[in-house]
Write an enzyme that holds these catalytic residues in place. Structure first.
Site, PDB file in Angstrom:
ATOM      1  N   ARG A 103      44.155 -33.335  94.665  1.00 46.74           N
ATOM      2  CA  ARG A 103      44.452 -32.882  93.453  1.00 46.74           C
ATOM      3  C   ARG A 103      45.879 -32.030  93.357  1.00 46.74           C
ATOM      4  O   ARG A 103      45.957 -31.106  94.232  1.00 46.74           O
ATOM      5  CB  ARG A 103      43.162 -32.087  92.804  1.00 46.74           C
ATOM      6  CG  ARG A 103      43.614 -31.156  91.724  1.00 46.74           C
ATOM      7  CD  ARG A 103      42.414 -30.204  91.144  1.00 46.74           C
ATOM      8  NE  ARG A 103      41.416 -30.997  90.373  1.00 46.74           N
ATOM      9  CZ  ARG A 103      40.641 -30.762  89.732  1.00 46.74           C
ATOM     10  NH1 ARG A 103      40.357 -29.490  89.203  1.00 46.74           N
ATOM     11  NH2 ARG A 103      40.028 -31.670  89.060  1.00 46.74           N
ATOM     12  N   HIS A 130      43.611 -38.134  85.135  1.00 41.56           N
ATOM     13  CA  HIS A 130      42.487 -37.609  85.672  1.00 41.56           C
ATOM     14  C   HIS A 130      41.237 -38.735  85.781  1.00 41.56           C
ATOM     15  O   HIS A 130      40.340 -38.481  85.005  1.00 41.56           O
ATOM     16  CB  HIS A 130      41.864 -36.539  84.723  1.00 41.56           C
ATOM     17  CG  HIS A 130      40.838 -35.568  85.699  1.00 41.56           C
ATOM     18  ND1 HIS A 130      40.396 -35.850  87.011  1.00 41.56           N
ATOM     19  CD2 HIS A 130      40.199 -34.460  85.061  1.00 41.56           C
ATOM     20  CE1 HIS A 130      39.367 -34.989  87.346  1.00 41.56           C
ATOM     21  NE2 HIS A 130      39.294 -33.942  86.329  1.00 41.56           N
ATOM     22  N   GLN A 133      37.075 -38.197  86.230  1.00 38.24           N
ATOM     23  CA  GLN A 133      36.508 -37.667  85.268  1.00 38.24           C
ATOM     24  C   GLN A 133      36.101 -38.717  84.297  1.00 38.24           C
ATOM     25  O   GLN A 133      35.158 -38.654  83.651  1.00 38.24           O
ATOM     26  CB  GLN A 133      37.209 -36.494  84.440  1.00 38.24           C
ATOM     27  CG  GLN A 133      36.761 -35.974  83.178  1.00 38.24           C
ATOM     28  CD  GLN A 133      35.721 -34.999  83.885  1.00 38.24           C
ATOM     29  OE1 GLN A 133      35.836 -34.201  84.645  1.00 38.24           O
ATOM     30  NE2 GLN A 133      34.347 -34.995  83.008  1.00 38.24           N
ATOM     31  N   ASP A 218      39.741 -31.147  75.147  1.00 42.32           N
ATOM     32  CA  ASP A 218      39.698 -30.611  76.391  1.00 42.32           C
ATOM     33  C   ASP A 218      40.610 -29.282  76.062  1.00 42.32           C
ATOM     34  O   ASP A 218      41.138 -29.143  74.993  1.00 42.32           O
ATOM     35  CB  ASP A 218      40.793 -31.605  77.332  1.00 42.32           C
ATOM     36  CG  ASP A 218      40.986 -31.007  78.467  1.00 42.32           C
ATOM     37  OD1 ASP A 218      40.433 -30.226  79.137  1.00 42.32           O
ATOM     38  OD2 ASP A 218      42.032 -31.732  79.514  1.00 42.32           O
ATOM     39  N   CYS A 258      35.547 -32.191  79.586  1.00 43.19           N
ATOM     40  CA  CYS A 258      35.480 -32.279  80.959  1.00 43.19           C
ATOM     41  C   CYS A 258      35.140 -30.955  81.728  1.00 43.19           C
ATOM     42  O   CYS A 258      34.692 -30.976  82.768  1.00 43.19           O
ATOM     43  CB  CYS A 258      36.948 -32.825  81.571  1.00 43.19           C
ATOM     44  SG  CYS A 258      38.174 -31.886  81.249  1.00 43.19           S
ATOM     45  N   ARG A 286      29.768 -36.553  87.500  1.00 47.40           N
ATOM     46  CA  ARG A 286      30.953 -36.364  88.601  1.00 47.40           C
ATOM     47  C   ARG A 286      30.533 -36.814  90.160  1.00 47.40           C
ATOM     48  O   ARG A 286      31.056 -37.507  90.721  1.00 47.40           O
ATOM     49  CB  ARG A 286      31.562 -35.138  88.463  1.00 47.40           C
ATOM     50  CG  ARG A 286      32.296 -34.681  87.261  1.00 47.40           C
ATOM     51  CD  ARG A 286      33.403 -35.739  87.021  1.00 47.40           C
ATOM     52  NE  ARG A 286      34.451 -35.400  88.064  1.00 47.40           N
ATOM     53  CZ  ARG A 286      35.417 -34.572  88.313  1.00 47.40           C
ATOM     54  NH1 ARG A 286      35.560 -33.560  87.243  1.00 47.40           N
ATOM     55  NH2 ARG A 286      36.314 -34.897  89.207  1.00 47.40           N
TER      56      ARG A 286
END
Ligand code: CP
Ligand code: NVA
Length: 300
Positions: A103, A130, A133, A218, A258, A286
């Site tokens: 990340r 991402h 996700q 988001d 998310c 996840r």
């Protein structure tokens, strides 16, 4: 050096592979036996240059549940953070582990690292994408509503890393994607150029949400953009998912985020905690989606 299969973008998967991963994630969720340990003796290195709750816990728990180990490597404590060349770090770390999750900020960091890694590299979020996700979001939709291919998804807010990965998912899974953003915050052309007429840009949230089957948003300010927070609060003030927006969507529409979320900013508490919201199923998924991904990349 053996050529490894990486997961840096959803575009590293074919449509069939994406669908197979979703099906596998659902099956792992429903039939989780402690005897199933395909990753016994395997190690995942997790390099975090940004904060995380869900990503760290899900990868670490997922490895443990499948019999493997996960190492948390913060750039603050490794030589990567002191400027050891990426290529050297990639060669060294990949000589000792079976998979590497990263990340970070700059997407080019992951693509360069992957070039020198002898094991699969997973993108656990960059400023650009991402993809992990999206595995969980799509698993959640398939579980609750079935195939998403003929459905309409509405993205509200910033044309950011999550929005970019939704564009990639729309192209792979065949859904229609309406993106409502302020005009200065549209998704990047670099990502839009791989899209077709299934992906449409709007400035009006109500127009974009019309007859949608899934509404997604988001944060207005992503990690690394903290100095722009005030400017962004102004720019996004009309880009909130509230009950009026949900009312434009189809009756059985779902709401996803998310997380982490800011109630009262990009989403009202009423929607976030309401009966169309599936954010906590999405978060749990996840774990299941990444177990399917780890199995696919490490075991083949
Ligand atoms: N959604 C997500 O990636 O959460 P974390 O930042 O907590 O990992
Ligand atoms: N767009 C957000 C996603 C967090 C999971 C960020 O990059 O901070």
């Amino acid at each position: 050096m053996t050529q490894s299969r990486h997961f840096i973008s959803l575009q590293d998967l074919s449509s069939d592979e994406f669908r197979a991963l979703i099906a596998r994630a659902i099956s792992l969720k429903n039939n989780c036996s402690p005897e199933f340990q395909p990753l016994k003796g395997k190690t995942l290195a997790m390099i975090f240059e940004k904060s995380s709750t869900r990503t760290r816990v899900s990868f670490e728990a997922g490895m443990a549940q499948m019999g493997g180990n996960a190492l948390f490597l913060s750039s603050r404590d490794t030589q990567l953070g002191r400027g050891e060349p990426l290529a050297d770090s990639a060669k060294v770390i990949s000589s000792m582990v079976d998979c590497i999750m990263i990340r970070t900020f700059d997407h080019a960091m992951i693509t360069s690292f992957a070039q020198y890694s002898s094991v699969p590299v997973i993108n656990a979020l960059t400023d650009l994408l991402h993809p992990c996700q999206l595995l969980a979001d799509m698993q959640t939709y398939f579980e609750l509503r079935g195939d998403i291919a003929t459905k309409t998804v509405c993205w509200v807010g910033d044309g950011n890393n999550m929005c970019h990965s939704y564009i990639n998912a729309a192209m792979l899974l065949g859904f229609k994607l309406n993106i409502a953003t302020p005009k200065d915050y549209q998704p990047l052309d670099l990502i839009l150029k791989s899209a077709d007429e299934r992906v449409q840009l709007f400035n009006s949230v109500t127009e974009a949400a019309n007859n949608a089957d899934l509404i997604v948003t988001d944060v207005w300010t992503s990690m690394g953009q903290e100095q722009e927070q005030q400017k962004r609060e102004q720019a996004f003030k009309n880009y909130q998912v509230n009950s009026e927006i949900m009312a434009k969507a189809n009756k059985d529409a779902l709401f996803m985020h998310c997380l982490p979320a800011h109630r009262g900013e990009e989403v009202t508490a009423e929607v976030m905690d309401g009966n169309q919201s599936v954010v906590f199923i999405e978060a749990e998924n996840r774990l299941h989606a990444q177990k399917a991904l780890l199995e696919f990349l490490i075991c083949g």
